[in-house]
Scaffold this motif. Structure first.
Motif, PDB file in Angstrom:
ATOM      1  N   THR A  21      77.800  46.067   8.189  1.00 28.78           N
ATOM      2  CA  THR A  21      78.887  45.923   8.986  1.00 28.78           C
ATOM      3  C   THR A  21      79.675  44.959   8.448  1.00 28.78           C
ATOM      4  OG1 THR A  21      78.124  44.404  10.375  1.00 28.78           O
ATOM      5  CG2 THR A  21      77.680  46.822  11.250  1.00 28.78           C
ATOM      6  N   ASP A  22      81.087  45.107   8.321  1.00 31.45           N
ATOM      7  CA  ASP A  22      82.019  43.971   8.084  1.00 31.45           C
ATOM      8  C   ASP A  22      82.896  43.871   9.098  1.00 31.45           C
ATOM      9  OD1 ASP A  22      84.164  42.605   6.877  1.00 31.45           O
ATOM     10  OD2 ASP A  22      84.435  43.855   5.211  1.00 31.45           O
ATOM     11  N   SER A  23      82.594  42.963  10.224  1.00 32.55           N
ATOM     12  CA  SER A  23      83.280  42.981  11.544  1.00 32.55           C
ATOM     13  C   SER A  23      84.746  42.412  11.350  1.00 32.55           C
ATOM     14  CB  SER A  23      82.219  41.913  12.338  1.00 32.55           C
ATOM     15  OG  SER A  23      81.125  42.703  12.637  1.00 32.55           O
ATOM     16  N   ASP A  24      84.699  41.564  10.501  1.00 28.60           N
ATOM     17  CA  ASP A  24      86.168  40.791  10.386  1.00 28.60           C
ATOM     18  C   ASP A  24      87.069  41.688   9.712  1.00 28.60           C
ATOM     19  OD1 ASP A  24      85.165  38.342  11.299  1.00 28.60           O
ATOM     20  OD2 ASP A  24      84.994  37.599   9.285  1.00 28.60           O
ATOM     21  N   ASN A  25      86.652  42.800   8.885  1.00 30.29           N
ATOM     22  CA  ASN A  25      87.704  43.742   8.608  1.00 30.29           C
ATOM     23  C   ASN A  25      87.351  45.260   9.263  1.00 30.29           C
ATOM     24  OD1 ASN A  25      88.813  42.188   6.307  1.00 30.29           O
ATOM     25  ND2 ASN A  25      86.822  42.013   5.416  1.00 30.29           N
ATOM     26  N   ASN A  26      86.750  44.968  10.183  1.00 30.21           N
ATOM     27  CA  ASN A  26      86.751  46.279  10.927  1.00 30.21           C
ATOM     28  C   ASN A  26      86.232  47.469  10.074  1.00 30.21           C
ATOM     29  OD1 ASN A  26      87.348  45.106  13.403  1.00 30.21           O
ATOM     30  ND2 ASN A  26      89.388  45.238  12.765  1.00 30.21           N
ATOM     31  N   SER A  43      88.765  50.950   9.371  1.00 23.12           N
ATOM     32  CA  SER A  43      90.187  51.201   9.300  1.00 23.12           C
ATOM     33  C   SER A  43      90.895  51.740   8.005  1.00 23.12           C
ATOM     34  CB  SER A  43      90.955  49.945   9.496  1.00 23.12           C
ATOM     35  OG  SER A  43      90.607  48.960  10.585  1.00 23.12           O
ATOM     36  N   GLY A  44      91.884  52.752   8.397  1.00 18.32           N
ATOM     37  CA  GLY A  44      92.336  53.654   7.517  1.00 18.32           C
ATOM     38  C   GLY A  44      91.605  54.930   7.127  1.00 18.32           C
ATOM     39  N   THR A  45      90.545  54.973   7.825  1.00 19.36           N
ATOM     40  CA  THR A  45      89.722  56.202   7.912  1.00 19.36           C
ATOM     41  C   THR A  45      89.674  56.906   9.224  1.00 19.36           C
ATOM     42  OG1 THR A  45      87.628  55.337   8.309  1.00 19.36           O
ATOM     43  CG2 THR A  45      88.350  55.250   6.035  1.00 19.36           C
ATOM     44  N   GLU A  46      89.017  57.942   9.316  1.00 19.51           N
ATOM     45  CA  GLU A  46      88.765  58.730  10.621  1.00 19.51           C
ATOM     46  C   GLU A  46      88.634  57.557  11.670  1.00 19.51           C
ATOM     47  OE1 GLU A  46      89.151  61.806  11.661  1.00 19.51           O
ATOM     48  OE2 GLU A  46      90.192  62.392   9.829  1.00 19.51           O
ATOM     49  N   ALA A  47      87.598  56.824  11.495  1.00 21.13           N
ATOM     50  CA  ALA A  47      86.904  55.998  12.810  1.00 21.13           C
ATOM     51  C   ALA A  47      87.678  54.660  12.667  1.00 21.13           C
ATOM     52  CB  ALA A  47      85.525  55.607  12.552  1.00 21.13           C
ATOM     53  N   GLN A  48      88.317  54.176  13.713  1.00 20.39           N
ATOM     54  CA  GLN A  48      88.911  52.925  14.017  1.00 20.39           C
ATOM     55  C   GLN A  48      88.211  51.943  14.855  1.00 20.39           C
ATOM     56  OE1 GLN A  48      92.425  52.348  12.602  1.00 20.39           O
ATOM     57  NE2 GLN A  48      91.792  54.234  11.518  1.00 20.39           N
ATOM     58  N   PHE A  49      87.636  50.800  14.080  1.00 20.52           N
ATOM     59  CA  PHE A  49      86.594  50.025  14.806  1.00 20.52           C
ATOM     60  C   PHE A  49      87.509  48.829  15.242  1.00 20.52           C
ATOM     61  CE2 PHE A  49      83.713  52.477  12.088  1.00 20.52           C
ATOM     62  CZ  PHE A  49      83.008  52.857  13.127  1.00 20.52           C
ATOM     63  N   GLU A  50      86.867  48.185  16.332  1.00 25.82           N
ATOM     64  CA  GLU A  50      87.394  46.958  16.453  1.00 25.82           C
ATOM     65  C   GLU A  50      86.198  45.957  17.015  1.00 25.82           C
ATOM     66  OE1 GLU A  50      90.144  43.877  17.295  1.00 25.82           O
ATOM     67  OE2 GLU A  50      90.831  46.056  16.842  1.00 25.82           O
ATOM     68  N   ASP A  51      85.607  45.342  15.791  1.00 22.25           N
ATOM     69  CA  ASP A  51      84.613  44.416  15.878  1.00 22.25           C
ATOM     70  C   ASP A  51      83.163  45.093  15.895  1.00 22.25           C
ATOM     71  OD1 ASP A  51      83.164  42.112  15.518  1.00 22.25           O
ATOM     72  OD2 ASP A  51      83.234  41.586  17.723  1.00 22.25           O
ATOM     73  N   THR A  66      77.460  49.756  16.872  1.00 21.82           N
ATOM     74  CA  THR A  66      78.027  49.284  17.937  1.00 21.82           C
ATOM     75  C   THR A  66      79.459  48.655  17.617  1.00 21.82           C
ATOM     76  OG1 THR A  66      77.102  46.914  17.678  1.00 21.82           O
ATOM     77  CG2 THR A  66      75.957  48.693  19.048  1.00 21.82           C
ATOM     78  N   ASP A  67      80.578  49.126  18.513  1.00 23.86           N
ATOM     79  CA  ASP A  67      81.717  49.009  18.406  1.00 23.86           C
ATOM     80  C   ASP A  67      82.087  47.887  19.495  1.00 23.86           C
ATOM     81  OD1 ASP A  67      84.518  48.535  18.037  1.00 23.86           O
ATOM     82  OD2 ASP A  67      84.950  51.037  17.824  1.00 23.86           O
ATOM     83  N   ALA A  68      81.921  46.556  19.341  1.00 26.66           N
ATOM     84  CA  ALA A  68      82.220  45.604  20.474  1.00 26.66           C
ATOM     85  C   ALA A  68      83.287  45.678  21.365  1.00 26.66           C
ATOM     86  CB  ALA A  68      81.815  44.280  20.096  1.00 26.66           C
ATOM     87  N   HIS A  69      84.429  45.543  20.814  1.00 27.38           N
ATOM     88  CA  HIS A  69      85.682  45.491  21.462  1.00 27.38           C
ATOM     89  C   HIS A  69      86.227  46.809  22.227  1.00 27.38           C
ATOM     90  CE1 HIS A  69      86.332  41.266  19.655  1.00 27.38           C
ATOM     91  NE2 HIS A  69      85.764  41.282  20.636  1.00 27.38           N
ATOM     92  N   ASN A  70      85.804  47.954  21.585  1.00 26.63           N
ATOM     93  CA  ASN A  70      86.091  49.279  22.137  1.00 26.63           C
ATOM     94  C   ASN A  70      85.002  49.729  23.164  1.00 26.63           C
ATOM     95  OD1 ASN A  70      88.532  50.023  20.801  1.00 26.63           O
ATOM     96  ND2 ASN A  70      87.615  50.356  18.834  1.00 26.63           N
ATOM     97  N   HIS A  71      84.040  48.848  23.284  1.00 25.26           N
ATOM     98  CA  HIS A  71      82.810  49.145  24.240  1.00 25.26           C
ATOM     99  C   HIS A  71      82.300  50.537  23.966  1.00 25.26           C
ATOM    100  CE1 HIS A  71      84.401  45.773  26.374  1.00 25.26           C
ATOM    101  NE2 HIS A  71      85.595  46.267  26.243  1.00 25.26           N
ATOM    102  N   ARG A  72      81.968  50.945  22.648  1.00 24.58           N
ATOM    103  CA  ARG A  72      81.296  52.179  22.213  1.00 24.58           C
ATOM    104  C   ARG A  72      80.304  52.092  21.313  1.00 24.58           C
ATOM    105  NH1 ARG A  72      84.682  53.597  25.347  1.00 24.58           N
ATOM    106  NH2 ARG A  72      86.542  54.894  25.219  1.00 24.58           N
TER     107      ARG A  72
END
Length: 80
Positions: A21-26, A43-51, A66-72
């Motif tokens: 996981t590269d949390s700072d770069n999502n 980011s820039g692909t199908e999945a858009q992560f937020e942390d 686990t996508d912390a800020h998207n609660h998913r």
């Protein structure tokens, strides 16, 4: 801006590829035994992560993130 990840969580995708996981770069990164790093998803692909915070890989090669800020909890299949 690409930053050095502050949180590294490593999971073994196979005997030849690790996932980080590269949390700072999502993003989720793949790392080969030869040290080649590439973006698996984020980011820039199908999945858009937020942390993206943690990950696991099951016996079928599915990656769970686990996508912390998207609660998913996101599932990424070997096909993407």
């Amino acid at each position: 801006m690409n930053r050095i990840p502050s949180i590294l969580v490593l999971a073994l995708m196979s005997l030849l590829v690790s996932c980080v996981t590269d949390s700072d770069n999502n993003r989720i990164r793949k790392i080969t035994p030869g040290g080649v790093v590439s973006t698996f998803t984020g980011s820039g692909t199908e999945a858009q992560f937020e942390d993206p915070y943690d990950l696991a890989v099951d016996s079928f090669g599915n990656v769970y993130v686990t996508d912390a800020h998207n609660h998913r909890i996101r599932k990424i299949t070997p096909a993407g």
